[in-house]
Design a protein around this motif. Structure first.
Motif, mmCIF file in Angstrom:
data_model
loop_
_atom_site.group_PDB
_atom_site.id
_atom_site.type_symbol
_atom_site.label_atom_id
_atom_site.label_comp_id
_atom_site.label_asym_id
_atom_site.label_seq_id
_atom_site.Cartn_x
_atom_site.Cartn_y
_atom_site.Cartn_z
ATOM 1 N N PRO A 138 9.475 -30.635 6.236
ATOM 2 C CA PRO A 138 9.835 -29.309 5.713
ATOM 3 C C PRO A 138 9.861 -28.232 6.787
ATOM 4 O O PRO A 138 10.747 -27.370 6.778
ATOM 5 N N GLU A 139 8.915 -28.286 7.734
ATOM 6 C CA GLU A 139 8.893 -27.283 8.789
ATOM 7 C C GLU A 139 10.075 -27.456 9.739
ATOM 8 O O GLU A 139 10.688 -26.466 10.178
ATOM 9 N N ARG A 140 10.429 -28.690 10.062
ATOM 10 C CA ARG A 140 11.590 -28.916 10.927
ATOM 11 C C ARG A 140 12.867 -28.420 10.255
ATOM 12 O O ARG A 140 13.732 -27.812 10.894
ATOM 13 N N ILE A 141 12.992 -28.683 8.971
ATOM 14 C CA ILE A 141 14.158 -28.191 8.226
ATOM 15 C C ILE A 141 14.208 -26.671 8.274
ATOM 16 O O ILE A 141 15.271 -26.074 8.514
ATOM 17 N N ARG A 142 13.073 -26.038 8.073
ATOM 18 C CA ARG A 142 13.027 -24.575 8.081
ATOM 19 C C ARG A 142 13.442 -24.021 9.445
ATOM 20 O O ARG A 142 14.213 -23.055 9.528
ATOM 21 N N GLN A 143 12.938 -24.628 10.518
ATOM 22 C CA GLN A 143 13.244 -24.129 11.861
ATOM 23 C C GLN A 143 14.739 -24.175 12.158
ATOM 24 O O GLN A 143 15.325 -23.191 12.641
ATOM 25 N N LYS A 177 17.249 -24.438 10.034
ATOM 26 C CA LYS A 177 17.995 -23.575 9.123
ATOM 27 C C LYS A 177 17.904 -22.120 9.577
ATOM 28 O O LYS A 177 18.882 -21.365 9.503
ATOM 29 N N GLU A 178 16.734 -21.710 10.076
ATOM 30 C CA GLU A 178 16.532 -20.349 10.565
ATOM 31 C C GLU A 178 17.453 -20.036 11.731
ATOM 32 O O GLU A 178 17.817 -18.882 11.965
ATOM 33 N N ALA A 214 13.180 -29.908 -0.228
ATOM 34 C CA ALA A 214 13.091 -29.031 0.949
ATOM 35 C C ALA A 214 14.392 -28.298 1.225
ATOM 36 O O ALA A 214 14.434 -27.442 2.118
#
Length: 729
Positions: free
Chosen positions: A39-44, A46-47, A120
Motif C-alpha cells: 500500500p505504501e509503494r502504491i501511494r508513493q 501515485k503521488e 489499495a
C-alpha cells in the motif's frame, strides 16, 4: 512529445519503493509484489503522478503461508510442480519458492492477496508468467487433476509421447482455468465493492520462447477468456539470445529471434481489440555481461519490436532500479561499474520516443504480412525426449539464461530447430516472415486474410482439431500458397488424437490435410489446388536449419510454389536488410549470414535516436549486423515552421512559444544527463534551466542546415524544472 498518461503508452515494473534515481517518467507503473509494503509503494508512485497497476507472479511467489498450511491448516507442498525424481521445481535459488500446480485451492488462495491490491486502489492487475515446466507433472496434485480431467489413471509424462502430450495439454488447461476464475472473480469484487472497473493483463513469454525453453503456458487459449484485457510480450535479451541453428551453426541470433518472438505476440491480439505492450530490457536477468553487450542487444530487440507496427505500446524496462543503480562487469575485467552516462541518455531517448510510435505506416516491404509460418500451442506439448530415444535431461530455470538449463551433450532438443529451420532461411534473406497462430484459424473466420504464403510442418506441433484443415484447404483454393515441410517421422504422430481415433486411420495429420486438398499420395513437388498451390518438401524441417543445401531447397520450394500462383507481381525479393517507416521514424537492420555484406545507406537529414547526442546525420550508414532508429527531419518537420520537439531523454510537458523564444518543462531520473532536440528556425542566443527560483545557463548547439537546436542539461528531482530558450529576434 507531450501526451496524456491515461493513454498508458509506456510503463515499467518495479518492486522497490519510489526513488528519484529511477523515476523514468512513463505513463504508468506496475508495482510488483504483494506484501505489507505494497500500500505504501502504491501511494508513493501515485503521488508522483503515475497510473498505478500491480504485477504479481501467478505461478510462483512468496506464498509460504499457503504452502506451509498457515492459511487453512493443511500443508500444500503436494501442489508444488515436481519432477520425476520427486524434487520440487524451484524458481531461482530459494528452496521455499516452487512453481505451483494451479489447483482450485491455490487459485482461491491467490484471490485473497490480490483483493488487497484492489482495495489499495490499483487500476489494473498483471498476473505474470503462468508457467508449467515440461519436466514437471509428477506431484500428487497433478495426478489428481489428471484423473479429474481425463477420467483415467495418471501416466508418467516421460513414459510415452502420448503421456507427455496429454500432460502438457492438461498443464495449459489448468492455468487457463486459474486465470479465468481469478480475473472474473476479482473484476466482480472491484465493481461490487469499490464501484469501479478493474483490468487484467497477462505478462507472458512468447510461444516460441516457451517452446524452446520447454515450458507450457496457455498462450493463445487466453484469447478465449473474456475477462482478460491484454498482455505484455515478455521478450528481452535473455529470451532472444537463446542460441539457435542456421546453416549448421549454433549461436546467438538476438535480432532474428526477437523479430520472430515479437511477431507471434503481435498475432496474439490481432483482430481482438485487446492491448499488447512490447517489453524491452536495457540489461537482462544474467548479471555476468558487460554494459557494451547489454547495449548492443538492447538495440537489437528494440529494432526487432519496432518492425511490427501493429503494436505501439511498450514496457520500457523491467526493474529500472537494477539498471540505473546496478553494477556489472567492466570491459577490462577489473571489477564492476555502474550505468555509463552515455548509455543512460540513450536509454531515455529511446524510452520517451517509444511513447510516440502510434504512426501511419508510410513505407512497408512488399511482402510484409504476406508470408507466415504456422505455429500452434501444441508445439509446447511435445518437448520431452522419450526414454526410447535418449535419457531425459531434467531442466530447472536458474534465473539467468537458456544456456544454464543443462542438456549437456543434447543441445539439439533445446534449439527448437524444426521451427527455426522454417523461419531462418527466409528471414536471413530479408523476407519479413511472421509466425502465425494456427489455433486462431478456427477462432477468427478471416484470420488468414492478407497472407499469400504459409509454411507448415507437423513435425514439431499437432493440429488439435480437424476443422483447421478445412479452413486451410479453403484458403489454398482461394489463391493461397501453402508449403508443407515434413517427413512424417515425428513419434508424436502416434499419440491418441482425432486423426487416428473414432474411425479415422491416418498415420499423421498431414495425410488428412492433403486429403482435403485432393493430394493423397503426393510426393515432393508443387501442385495446384483451385486458385492456389501446394508445395511439398518431404524432409524433416530441422534439416533446413542444419544444412545449407536444405535451407536453399526450402527457399526454392517457396519460390516455385509462389510462381505456380501465376501472379507475376508477387514474388520473393531477397535482400540483406529490413527497413520500415512509421510516420517520420525509420527503423532498419542489416543482416549477417545473408546474401550480401554491404552497408545500407539511408539519406538524411536524419536524427540518430540511438546516439546520446541525438546527432543530425546527412546520411545513416548501417553496417552488417547493426540496427538503426532514425527520425526523418524532412518528413517530420511541422508545416507551419513552429517549434516542436523531435526527440528528448525527458518527459516534455507544457511546451509554449512566446515573443522571445520558447519554454518547456522536463522530468526524468535524477542526475542523469539529458538531451533534447527541437525544430527551431531561428538561432537561439541563450538557454537556461529554471528551478527553485534559480537560473542556470545550459549548453546548446544550433544546426543551421536542419534548423534544429540541441539542448543539454541534467535532470533534477522533486521540483518543477523549466527550460527557456531565447532567439536572436
Amino acid at each position: 512529445m507531450a501526451r496524456d498518461r491515461r493513454e498508458e503508452r509506456t510503463g515499467f515494473q518495479e518492486s522497490a519503493p519510489y526513488r528519484a534515481s529511477y523515476d523514468l517518467q512513463t505513463d504508468f507503473i506496475m508495482v510488483y509484489g504483494i506484501d505489507d509494503t505494497m500500500p505504501e509503494r502504491i501511494r508513493q508512485w501515485k503521488e508522483k503522478g503515475y497510473i498505478v497497476h500491480l504485477m504479481t507472479g501467478v505461478a510462483w511467489g512468496n506464498y509460504q503461508s499457503y504452502l506451509n498450511g498457515e492459511i487453512d491448516g493443511r500443508d500444500h507442498w503436494d501442489e508444488a510442480q515436481t519432477d520425476r525424481n520427486g524434487d520440487p521445481i524451484l524458481h531461482g535459488d530459494s528452496p521455499d519458492i516452487p512453481y505451483m500446480v494451479p489447483t482450485l485451492s491455490y487459485t482461491n488462495f491467490l484471490a485473497g492477496p490480490i483483493r488487497l491490491a484492489v482495495d489499495a486502489g490499483v487500476e489494473a492487475i498483471h498476473l505474470e508468467e503462468p508457467e508449467f515446466w515440461v519436466n514437471g507433472g509428477y506431484s500428487e496434485a497433478f495426478k489428481r487433476e489428471w484423473r479429474l480431467y481425463y477420467r483415467e489413471p495418471w501416466s508418467a509424462p516421460h513414459a510415452s509421447p502420448d503421456a507427455q502430450f496429454r500432460a502438457s495439454k492438461l498443464k495449459a488447461y489448468l492455468y487457463t482455468r486459474s486465470l479465468d476464475r481469478l480475473c472474473a472473480e476479482l473484476k466482480e469484487y472491484a465493481l461490487t465493492t469499490h464501484g469501479r472497473d478493474l483490468r487484467f493483463y497477462v505478462p507472458t513469454h512468447s510461444l516460441i520462447n516457451y517452446t524452446q525453453w520447454r515450458i507450457v503456458s496457455p498462450e493463445s487459449q487466453l484469447i478465449d477468456l473474456p475477462s482478460i484485457d491484454g498482455y505484455i510480450a515478455q521478450i528481452w535479451t535473455g529470451t532472444s539470445r537463446t542460441p539457435n541453428v542456421y546453416h549448421g551453426v549454433r549461436k546467438e541470433r538476438t535480432f532474428e529471434t526477437a523479430y520472430l518472438e515479437y511477431g507471434i505476440m503481435q498475432e496474439l491480439v490481432r483482430g481482438t481489440g485487446r492491448r499488447m505492450w512490447f517489453l524491452h530490457d536495457p540489461i537482462e536477468d544474467n548479471p555476468s555481461y558487460t554494459w557494451a553487450d547489454y547495449k548492443q542487444n538492447y538495440f537489437r530487440i528494440v529494432t526487432a519490436s519496432l518492425l511490427h507496427p501493429a503494436v505501439s505500446h511498450y514496457e520500457v524496462s523491467p526493474w529500472p532500479k537494477r539498471v540505473f543503480e546496478g553494477k556489472y562487469p567492466s570491459e577490462d575485467g577489473t571489477g564492476k561499474e555502474g550505468l555509463p552516462p552515455a548509455y543512460a541518455t540513450t536509454l531515455l531517448n529511446v524510452m520517451h520516443t517509444l511513447g510516440n510510435m502510434d504512426q501511419e505506416l508510410e513505407q512497408i516491404d512488399e511482402t510484409m504480412q504476406q508470408v507466415g509460418i504456422l505455429i500452434a500451442d501444441s508445439a509446447m506439448f511435445q518437448r520431452m525426449r522419450m526414454e526410447a530415444q535418449a535419457p531425459e535431461q531434467l531442466i530447472k530455470y536458474d534465473g539467468t539464461n537458456a544456456e544454464a538449463f543443462g542438456l549437456e551433450g543434447d543441445t539439439e532438443l533445446l534449439d527448437f530447430s524444426p521451427f527455426y529451420g522454417l523461419a531462418l532461411p527466409l528471414l536471413k534473406h530479408g523476407i519479413p516472415v511472421r509466425p502465425v497462430q494456427l489455433d486462431n484459424v478456427r477462432r477468427f473466420p478471416h484470420y488468414l486474410n492478407g497472407y499469400r504464403v504459409l509454411l507448415l510442418s507437423y513435425e514439431f506441433m499437432k493440429p488439435e482439431y480437424p476443422d483447421l484443415h478445412f479452413a486451410l484447404a479453403g484458403w489454398v483454393r482461394n489463391g493461397g500458397a501453402l508449403v508443407y515441410v515434413g517427413d512424417d517421422s515425428d513419434p508424436y504422430h502416434r499419440i491418441r488424437a482425432w486423426w487416428n481415433e473414432s474411425g479415422s486411420n491416418y498415420d499423421s495429420p498431414r495425410e488428412h490435410l492433403f486429403e482435403q486438398l485432393d493430394l493423397q499420395g503426393a510426393g515432393d513437388g508443387v501442385f495446384r489446388a483451385g486458385k492456389g498451390a501446394v508445395g511439398y518438401l518431404a524432409v524433416a524441417p530441422d534439416e533446413c536449419a542444419k544444412s545449407v543445401e536444405s535451407a536453399a531447397a526450402l527457399r526454392r520450394m517457396v519460390s516455385e510454389t509462389i510462381k505456380a500462383l501465376g501472379d507475376p507481381d508477387f514474388q520473393l525479393r531477397p535482400k540483406h536488410y529490413f527497413q520500415l517507416r512509421r510516420g517520420p521514424y525509420i527503423i532498419a537492420a542489416v543482416l549477417d549470414e545473408s546474401i550480401a555484406e554491404t552497408p545500407l545507406t539511408i539519406p538524411g537529414p536524419v536524427v540518430d535516436l540511438f546516439d546520446p547526442a541525438l546527432a543530425v546525420r546527412n546520411e545513416a550508414r548501417i553496417e552488417t549486423g547493426e540496427q538503426a532508429f532514425l527520425f526523418d527531419l524532412k518528413t517530420g518537420r511541422p508545416v507551419d515552421g513552429t517549434v516542436e520537439c523531435i526527440a528528448a531523454s525527458s518527459r516534455i510537458e507544457a511546451l509554449a512559444l512566446n515573443e522571445t523564444g520558447f519554454e518547456f518543462q522536463v522530468k526524468g531520473p535524477e542526475n542523469i544527463r539529458a538531451a533534447a532536440r527541437f525544430y527551431c528556425q531561428l538561432q537561439p542566443v541563450s538557454a537556461v534551466l529554471e528551478y527553485r527560483g534559480q537560473t542556470e545557463m545550459i549548453p546548446y548547439e544550433w544546426d543551421a542546415a536542419s534548423e534544429t537546436v540541441l539542448l543539454h542539461y541534467y535532470h533534477l528531482s522533486d521540483t518543477d524544472v523549466t527550460v527557456k530558450v531565447k532567439f536572436t529576434g
